[in-house]
Motif scaffolding. Sequence first.
Motif, PDB file in Angstrom:
ATOM      1  N   ILE A   1      14.130  10.224  -7.795  1.00  0.00           N
ATOM      2  CA  ILE A   1      14.174   9.822  -6.391  1.00  0.00           C
ATOM      3  C   ILE A   1      14.938  10.902  -5.635  1.00  0.00           C
TER       4      ILE A   1
ATOM      5  N   ALA B   1       8.752  10.164  -4.785  1.00  0.00           N
ATOM      6  CA  ALA B   1       9.654   9.006  -4.774  1.00  0.00           C
ATOM      7  C   ALA B   1      10.779   9.258  -3.777  1.00  0.00           C
TER       8      ALA B   1
ATOM      9  N   ILE C   1       8.125   0.304 -10.857  1.00  0.00           N
ATOM     10  CA  ILE C   1       9.187   1.304 -10.977  1.00  0.00           C
ATOM     11  C   ILE C   1       9.249   1.893 -12.378  1.00  0.00           C
TER      12      ILE C   1
ATOM     13  N   SER D   1      11.681   5.087 -13.118  1.00  0.00           N
ATOM     14  CA  SER D   1      12.482   6.190 -12.586  1.00  0.00           C
ATOM     15  C   SER D   1      13.880   6.171 -13.186  1.00  0.00           C
TER      16      SER D   1
ATOM     17  N   CYS E   1      14.400   1.695 -15.058  1.00  0.00           N
ATOM     18  CA  CYS E   1      14.810   1.413 -13.679  1.00  0.00           C
ATOM     19  C   CYS E   1      16.322   1.581 -13.647  1.00  0.00           C
TER      20      CYS E   1
ATOM     21  N   ALA F   1      17.089   4.084  -8.822  1.00  0.00           N
ATOM     22  CA  ALA F   1      15.905   3.227  -8.905  1.00  0.00           C
ATOM     23  C   ALA F   1      16.316   1.759  -8.864  1.00  0.00           C
TER      24      ALA F   1
END
Length: 332
Positions: free
Chosen positions: A92, A98, A123, A125, A159, A163
């Motif tokens: 992210i 993302a 998700i 990440s 996650c 995330a």
Amino acid sequence: MQDPLQDSAGSVSPPASSPQAPADASWERKTLERLAFAALEEQRTARRWKVRIRLLWLALFAVLLWMAYREMPDSASISTPHTALIEIRGEIAADTEASSQFLLGSLRSAFEDKGAKAVVLLINSPGGSPVQAGIINDEIHRLKKLHDKPVYAVVEETCASAAYYIAAAADQIYVDKASIVGSIGVLMDGFGFTGLMDKVGVERRLLTAGVNKGFLDPFSPQNATHRAYAQDMLNEIHAQFIDVVRTGRGDRLKETPELFSGLAWSGQKAIALGLADDYGSLDQVAREVVKAEDIVDYTQHENVASRLAKRFGAGVGESAMQLMQRATPVLR
């Protein structure tokens, strides 16, 4: 003695024509014809290549249009009740798919579509930027309030950290028993090169206007004051992260001393700690929770031109600049 060019009457006879002249003219004509034909053939070849290149560009343009069309949601599907899907994959960060740049548009499209009965965040990440995660989390809360539409997070493999910061905005979080969930912490990493510089005889000459302008310079000895300041900043961001998780999960959390320590847990343990609600996959949530089995992907992706440019090396310079950037806080 009689001149051979004179006849017996004394008149002069014209010289006999040379038999070589017609042959020379024929050779010159054939040579000119060959040159002309060669020039014509060269022109034809050039025209053929121009046509081929134009056709190639036309084909490439058609492929780009086709790929862009494939990335658009199916309007026929959108008109009927469905589950809106938004994927959050990879790091992210501001320069990835993302990021808030891509995800905010995806979220707005999904929430604004009346056919979407719920929004599912799929998700996978390991985390990333707290800034990007915070922007996305805030926007999810705003859109939920504006459109009164539920949001569910479905975790695949991971996650973690940023995330999970985003997932905390969901009404419910579904995991696999082996998913990796949590890592509620903040880090700031970098390297110090002072020892290496001493060995190779390199001297750092840093000039600043502002006593703290050289904050965390990797080529200067670490400053205790700067280190303490950085730690305070990390603690502040960590407290923000904890507040987001507590707000999102509420009394479902089973707080322990390790819960906000940066540790990550399996999906099974995450449910026990209140970090997740139940087991579930995307299809299962769409079918059994949302009650709309048709899934429409609203995820916005990087455009084809940018993707091709990066594939052919246009992003090398950008990557080098990223490696040279100073450390920034990261949720991991």
